[in-house]
Design a protein around this motif. Sequence first.
Motif, PDB file in Angstrom:
ATOM      1  N   GLY A 176       0.786  -1.230   0.000  1.00  0.00           N
ATOM      2  CA  GLY A 176       0.000   0.000   0.000  1.00  0.00           C
ATOM      3  C   GLY A 176       0.814   1.273   0.000  1.00  0.00           C
ATOM      4  N   GLN A 177       2.155   1.149   0.001  1.00  0.00           N
ATOM      5  CA  GLN A 177       3.070   2.312  -0.017  1.00  0.00           C
ATOM      6  C   GLN A 177       2.701   3.340   1.067  1.00  0.00           C
ATOM      7  N   TYR A 178       2.355   2.834   2.251  1.00  0.00           N
ATOM      8  CA  TYR A 178       1.885   3.700   3.330  1.00  0.00           C
ATOM      9  C   TYR A 178       2.985   4.606   3.864  1.00  0.00           C
ATOM     10  N   ALA A 179       2.604   5.823   4.213  1.00  0.00           N
ATOM     11  CA  ALA A 179       3.483   6.754   4.926  1.00  0.00           C
ATOM     12  C   ALA A 179       2.617   7.534   5.907  1.00  0.00           C
ATOM     13  N   PRO A 180       2.937   7.526   7.203  1.00  0.00           N
ATOM     14  CA  PRO A 180       2.125   8.254   8.180  1.00  0.00           C
ATOM     15  C   PRO A 180       2.145   9.760   7.909  1.00  0.00           C
ATOM     16  N   ALA A 181       1.127  10.439   8.401  1.00  0.00           N
ATOM     17  CA  ALA A 181       1.071  11.895   8.255  1.00  0.00           C
ATOM     18  C   ALA A 181       2.099  12.582   9.144  1.00  0.00           C
ATOM     19  N   ILE A 191      12.483  14.703   6.493  1.00  0.00           N
ATOM     20  CA  ILE A 191      13.732  13.997   6.808  1.00  0.00           C
ATOM     21  C   ILE A 191      13.433  12.678   7.492  1.00  0.00           C
ATOM     22  N   THR A 192      12.508  12.698   8.445  1.00  0.00           N
ATOM     23  CA  THR A 192      12.165  11.472   9.171  1.00  0.00           C
ATOM     24  C   THR A 192      11.661  10.399   8.211  1.00  0.00           C
ATOM     25  N   GLN A 193      10.801  10.792   7.269  1.00  0.00           N
ATOM     26  CA  GLN A 193      10.276   9.822   6.313  1.00  0.00           C
ATOM     27  C   GLN A 193      11.382   9.210   5.471  1.00  0.00           C
ATOM     28  N   ARG A 194      12.362   9.995   5.088  1.00  0.00           N
ATOM     29  CA  ARG A 194      13.462   9.474   4.283  1.00  0.00           C
ATOM     30  C   ARG A 194      14.245   8.411   5.058  1.00  0.00           C
ATOM     31  N   VAL A 195      14.472   8.680   6.326  1.00  0.00           N
ATOM     32  CA  VAL A 195      15.228   7.730   7.148  1.00  0.00           C
ATOM     33  C   VAL A 195      14.414   6.458   7.367  1.00  0.00           C
ATOM     34  N   VAL A 196      13.122   6.612   7.653  1.00  0.00           N
ATOM     35  CA  VAL A 196      12.243   5.445   7.817  1.00  0.00           C
ATOM     36  C   VAL A 196      12.225   4.624   6.531  1.00  0.00           C
ATOM     37  N   ASP A 197      12.198   5.297   5.390  1.00  0.00           N
ATOM     38  CA  ASP A 197      12.116   4.586   4.113  1.00  0.00           C
ATOM     39  C   ASP A 197      13.342   3.714   3.845  1.00  0.00           C
ATOM     40  N   GLU A 217      10.354  -3.946  -9.138  1.00  0.00           N
ATOM     41  CA  GLU A 217       8.992  -3.611  -9.562  1.00  0.00           C
ATOM     42  C   GLU A 217       8.223  -2.956  -8.419  1.00  0.00           C
ATOM     43  N   ALA A 218       8.414  -3.459  -7.210  1.00  0.00           N
ATOM     44  CA  ALA A 218       7.719  -2.893  -6.049  1.00  0.00           C
ATOM     45  C   ALA A 218       8.219  -1.488  -5.742  1.00  0.00           C
ATOM     46  N   VAL A 219       9.532  -1.262  -5.854  1.00  0.00           N
ATOM     47  CA  VAL A 219      10.083   0.071  -5.621  1.00  0.00           C
ATOM     48  C   VAL A 219       9.465   1.075  -6.585  1.00  0.00           C
ATOM     49  N   GLU A 220       9.274   0.671  -7.830  1.00  0.00           N
ATOM     50  CA  GLU A 220       8.720   1.573  -8.843  1.00  0.00           C
ATOM     51  C   GLU A 220       7.267   1.938  -8.567  1.00  0.00           C
ATOM     52  N   ARG A 221       6.590   1.176  -7.722  1.00  0.00           N
ATOM     53  CA  ARG A 221       5.204   1.510  -7.384  1.00  0.00           C
ATOM     54  C   ARG A 221       5.118   2.625  -6.341  1.00  0.00           C
ATOM     55  N   PHE A 222       6.233   2.934  -5.697  1.00  0.00           N
ATOM     56  CA  PHE A 222       6.277   4.054  -4.755  1.00  0.00           C
ATOM     57  C   PHE A 222       6.467   5.363  -5.523  1.00  0.00           C
ATOM     58  N   GLY A 223       6.158   6.460  -4.871  1.00  0.00           N
ATOM     59  CA  GLY A 223       6.392   7.762  -5.475  1.00  0.00           C
ATOM     60  C   GLY A 223       7.871   7.975  -5.741  1.00  0.00           C
ATOM     61  N   GLU A 225       9.867  10.319  -5.134  1.00  0.00           N
ATOM     62  CA  GLU A 225      10.628  10.932  -4.048  1.00  0.00           C
ATOM     63  C   GLU A 225      11.047   9.909  -2.994  1.00  0.00           C
ATOM     64  N   ARG A 226      10.423   8.732  -2.969  1.00  0.00           N
ATOM     65  CA  ARG A 226      10.736   7.719  -1.956  1.00  0.00           C
ATOM     66  C   ARG A 226      11.704   6.647  -2.469  1.00  0.00           C
ATOM     67  N   ARG A 227      11.810   6.527  -3.769  1.00  0.00           N
ATOM     68  CA  ARG A 227      12.582   5.418  -4.335  1.00  0.00           C
ATOM     69  C   ARG A 227      14.063   5.429  -3.964  1.00  0.00           C
ATOM     70  N   PRO A 228      14.758   6.574  -3.955  1.00  0.00           N
ATOM     71  CA  PRO A 228      16.186   6.521  -3.605  1.00  0.00           C
ATOM     72  C   PRO A 228      16.446   5.916  -2.230  1.00  0.00           C
ATOM     73  N   ASP A 229      15.635   6.273  -1.244  1.00  0.00           N
ATOM     74  CA  ASP A 229      15.850   5.756   0.106  1.00  0.00           C
ATOM     75  C   ASP A 229      15.494   4.278   0.216  1.00  0.00           C
ATOM     76  N   LEU A 230      14.469   3.862  -0.526  1.00  0.00           N
ATOM     77  CA  LEU A 230      14.144   2.434  -0.566  1.00  0.00           C
ATOM     78  C   LEU A 230      15.311   1.643  -1.158  1.00  0.00           C
ATOM     79  N   MET A 231      15.947   2.196  -2.173  1.00  0.00           N
ATOM     80  CA  MET A 231      17.070   1.503  -2.797  1.00  0.00           C
ATOM     81  C   MET A 231      18.291   1.458  -1.880  1.00  0.00           C
ATOM     82  N   SER A 232      18.498   2.497  -1.089  1.00  0.00           N
ATOM     83  CA  SER A 232      19.613   2.427  -0.140  1.00  0.00           C
ATOM     84  C   SER A 232      19.360   1.336   0.891  1.00  0.00           C
TER      85      SER A 232
END
Length: 331
Positions: A176-181, A191-197, A217-223, A225-232
């Motif tokens: 669901g590519q969830y991210a809290p508000a 910044i916090t979201q990037r670290v969590v990602d 494929e799953a990483v590409e389903r995220f926005g 702006e989130r993909r670089p941190d997911l890849m790290s």
Amino acid sequence: MAATMAGSIRKLLTAPDLGSTSFETLGYDTGHAPARTRLETSARQFIIGYEFGIEQRDHAGLVARLESLQREYRGFAYEGAVMALSMRDVMSPLPGRRRTESFLNGPGYDDGPGSRHIFMAYIGLGFALARLPGAMWKRALPRQSKLPDHPSLRGLILDGYGFHMAFFHHGKWVDGQYAPARYRWPAPHTITQRVVDQGVGRAMWFVYGGDVERLLEAVERFGPERRPDLMSGAGLAAAYAGGVEPDSLDLLWTKAGRYRPELAQGAVFALRARDVSNLITPENEAAARQFCGCGAAEASQIAEDVAQKLPRDGSLATYEEFRRRVRLRFQ
């Protein structure tokens, strides 16, 4: 030393069942994934470490039990043990009881019995936060005056939090590519979201059992702006936990494209954690060569060199600068 009766009760009441980390139980579609067996074993070692930490009376006995485990998985067990010590600090009726501090820091800042596993330990603290109400977070963490000043440690707490949420709730956080508000953390939300990602991306290596194609494929389903941190995070997990043959690492590197610096940055963090714990394996060496173009010890030294040139304030802003400077080494 053997566990006490009180320790056995704490284990019975709080320790997750070993079966809770079965990929089948978690609902992962990894029947033919290349790294499933290795990664499930890693997760089980985390639970075993938690059991040791929740029931053992003294640090010497805890370390003896942890050190008896298979070397390549030992870091995961330390991660679980520190989560347990943090939970015990929260549950203790004595507000001054600080098992986590003394395990990691000892009388000083870096000479505790668990200090060689400091990086995995701080990820374990993030696991504890994920299981606790936000109002209890402060009590679960070591006191500010006792937090070592390495620029990565506070970031790794949130990395552990993100990993826990994506690992145990992948339908929401990954599918669901969830991210809290908002997060209950003293830093800007972005910044916090990037670290969590980064932690979410690390968990995705487990969720897809090291299947590179499905992971990407799953990483590409995220926005975007989130993909670089997911890849790290994926690079960190692939280099630390591994479980795949060199051709899968090559495929990940080839298809990472513009995210190769992030992949390398994650690998550097993984290799630093392995190196300071004296847990480098041939698999880690292969990942270092593939993602960093050098040996594991040399990749580890990159993290050390960059850390020495940063402020020692432990802020998430400094952690992000730490990650950025490591990435620059590979651009």
